[in-house]
Design a protein around this motif. Structure first.
Motif, PDB file in Angstrom:
ATOM      1  N   GLY A 285       0.604  -1.322   0.064  1.00 43.56           N
ATOM      2  CA  GLY A 285       0.028   0.112   0.001  1.00 43.56           C
ATOM      3  C   GLY A 285       0.828   1.286  -0.108  1.00 43.56           C
ATOM      4  O   GLY A 285       0.148   2.428  -0.376  1.00 43.56           O
TER       5      GLY A 285
ATOM      6  N   LYS B 146      -6.391   3.066  -3.302  1.00 47.97           N
ATOM      7  CA  LYS B 146      -6.672   3.134  -1.856  1.00 47.97           C
ATOM      8  C   LYS B 146      -7.968   3.529  -1.655  1.00 47.97           C
ATOM      9  O   LYS B 146      -8.667   3.048  -0.386  1.00 47.97           O
ATOM     10  CB  LYS B 146      -5.517   4.393  -1.327  1.00 47.97           C
ATOM     11  CG  LYS B 146      -4.213   4.083  -1.187  1.00 47.97           C
ATOM     12  CD  LYS B 146      -3.565   4.922  -0.482  1.00 47.97           C
ATOM     13  CE  LYS B 146      -2.086   4.341  -0.360  1.00 47.97           C
ATOM     14  NZ  LYS B 146      -1.261   5.581   0.416  1.00 47.97           N
TER      15      LYS B 146
ATOM     16  N   THR C  78      -8.999  -1.193   1.411  1.00 50.16           N
ATOM     17  CA  THR C  78      -8.487  -0.384   2.702  1.00 50.16           C
ATOM     18  C   THR C  78      -6.963  -0.581   2.995  1.00 50.16           C
ATOM     19  O   THR C  78      -6.269  -1.302   2.262  1.00 50.16           O
ATOM     20  CB  THR C  78      -9.180  -1.086   3.742  1.00 50.16           C
ATOM     21  OG1 THR C  78      -8.835  -2.499   4.171  1.00 50.16           O
ATOM     22  CG2 THR C  78     -10.838  -1.090   3.749  1.00 50.16           C
ATOM     23  N   GLU C  79      -6.436   0.134   3.649  1.00 49.88           N
ATOM     24  CA  GLU C  79      -5.069   0.192   4.125  1.00 49.88           C
ATOM     25  C   GLU C  79      -4.568  -1.245   4.602  1.00 49.88           C
ATOM     26  O   GLU C  79      -3.551  -1.643   4.229  1.00 49.88           O
ATOM     27  CB  GLU C  79      -4.549   1.170   5.157  1.00 49.88           C
ATOM     28  CG  GLU C  79      -4.863   2.622   4.325  1.00 49.88           C
ATOM     29  CD  GLU C  79      -4.257   3.686   5.429  1.00 49.88           C
ATOM     30  OE1 GLU C  79      -3.477   3.340   6.416  1.00 49.88           O
ATOM     31  OE2 GLU C  79      -4.409   4.838   5.272  1.00 49.88           O
ATOM     32  N   GLU C  80      -5.334  -1.625   5.579  1.00 52.93           N
ATOM     33  CA  GLU C  80      -5.042  -3.139   6.043  1.00 52.93           C
ATOM     34  C   GLU C  80      -5.234  -4.079   4.933  1.00 52.93           C
ATOM     35  O   GLU C  80      -4.459  -4.667   4.912  1.00 52.93           O
ATOM     36  CB  GLU C  80      -6.145  -3.507   6.966  1.00 52.93           C
ATOM     37  CG  GLU C  80      -6.020  -4.837   7.664  1.00 52.93           C
ATOM     38  CD  GLU C  80      -4.785  -4.964   8.316  1.00 52.93           C
ATOM     39  OE1 GLU C  80      -4.196  -5.972   8.469  1.00 52.93           O
ATOM     40  OE2 GLU C  80      -4.113  -4.098   8.934  1.00 52.93           O
TER      41      GLU C  80
ATOM     42  N   LEU D   2      -4.406  -3.624   1.846  1.00 56.15           N
ATOM     43  CA  LEU D   2      -3.233  -3.323   0.975  1.00 56.15           C
ATOM     44  C   LEU D   2      -1.857  -3.932   1.641  1.00 56.15           C
ATOM     45  O   LEU D   2      -1.187  -4.610   0.968  1.00 56.15           O
ATOM     46  CB  LEU D   2      -3.159  -1.953   0.694  1.00 56.15           C
ATOM     47  CG  LEU D   2      -3.815  -1.281  -0.397  1.00 56.15           C
ATOM     48  CD1 LEU D   2      -3.966   0.149  -0.140  1.00 56.15           C
ATOM     49  CD2 LEU D   2      -3.779  -1.785  -1.781  1.00 56.15           C
ATOM     50  N   ARG D   3      -1.828  -3.971   3.029  1.00 59.52           N
ATOM     51  CA  ARG D   3      -0.952  -4.573   3.812  1.00 59.52           C
ATOM     52  C   ARG D   3      -0.751  -6.130   3.775  1.00 59.52           C
ATOM     53  O   ARG D   3       0.256  -6.469   3.604  1.00 59.52           O
ATOM     54  CB  ARG D   3      -1.062  -3.971   5.363  1.00 59.52           C
ATOM     55  CG  ARG D   3      -0.431  -2.556   5.523  1.00 59.52           C
ATOM     56  CD  ARG D   3      -0.231  -2.299   6.917  1.00 59.52           C
ATOM     57  NE  ARG D   3      -1.309  -2.465   7.715  1.00 59.52           N
ATOM     58  CZ  ARG D   3      -2.127  -1.526   7.992  1.00 59.52           C
ATOM     59  NH1 ARG D   3      -2.023  -0.140   7.424  1.00 59.52           N
ATOM     60  NH2 ARG D   3      -3.383  -1.554   8.552  1.00 59.52           N
TER      61      ARG D   3
END
Length: 240
Positions: A36, A44, A48-50, A52-53
């Motif tokens: 991310g 994005k 969500t950021e999570e 992407l991680r």
């Protein structure tokens, strides 16, 4: 009992992804968005950021789809137990890929296979890739609705008599209009002639979960079935 219920509700692959993301590893690996950090703002906004991680590839902790030994293997075993199958395989190229795999795994070049005229083009593609010879069957047509329905046992019996060399019946259940038929009787019929029953069950992954619905293909005696998890159930696009 509570422990058994908790195990059924587990999601091994998602758990492995979350554990990897939480481990703090530097993203010197694919994919190019680097968990991310390099993702475009439009991406994005969609993910969500999570997410992407957790969206990484080729990491040992997340197993190998081609020869799974860890979380994917466990998840596939859980899916097989859930659906009452000997084995289950996750597909990431849609049910088209699953149908191609099913047909190419069951048929050899030159084999005759009975197939209804209302089969999806992926069925035709799989037959071509397998080098098999289709014997087309006309499904029943509802004159009032003007749509193709299922195959009858009588029509299949006549086709088997005319083509005793056929190795399999590849049928659609339910049809793309949601029509089912007595697949258990058809399974008994084809098995009595040493044929395989291969089922495009793209629109039937939900049948296993309610007694108010018709039985799923595996419970009817199908040798293999391909299901489209994203069409009727809650998976994302291409999951099968």
């Amino acid at each position: 009992m509570e422990q058994h219920r908790d195990n059924i509700l587990r999601a091994p692959i998602a758990e492995a992804m979350r554990a990897y993301a939480a481990d703090g590893a530097r993203a010197y690996h694919t994919p190019g968005h680097k968990q991310g950090l390099g993702a475009h703002p439009l991406l994005k906004a969609l993910v969500t950021e999570e997410g992407l991680r957790e969206e990484v590839s080729l990491m040992e902790e997340l197993d190998d789809l081609h020869e799974p030994t860890m979380c994917i293997k466990e998840a596939q075993e859980m899916a097989a137990a859930l659906y009452g199958a000997d084995q289950a395989y996750f597909m990431i190229n849609g049910t088209t890929g699953a149908i191609h795999t099913m047909l190419m795994g069951a048929l050899r070049p030159g084999d005759a296979v009975l197939v209804p005229r209302n089969a999806h083009r992926s069925m035709i593609g799989g037959i071509i890739l397998a080098g098999a010879q289709p014997v087309f069957l006309q499904p029943e047509v509802d004159e009032r609705l003007g749509i193709a329905m299922g195959l009858t046992e009588e029509k299949i019996a006549r086709a088997i008599a005319a083509h005793p060399e056929a190795k399999a019946l590849a049928c659609v259940y339910p049809t793309y209009y949601g029509v089912t038929f007595d697949l258990a009787r058809i399974a008994a019929l084809v098995h009595a002639h040493d044929m395989l029953l291969l089922v495009d069950e793209a629109h039937g992954p939900h049948l296993r979960f309610s007694e108010a619905l018709p039985p799923q293909a595996i419970d009817c005696g199908a040798d293999m079935a391909a299901q489209s998890t994203h069409k009727i159930l809650g998976a994302m696009t291409q999951a099968s």
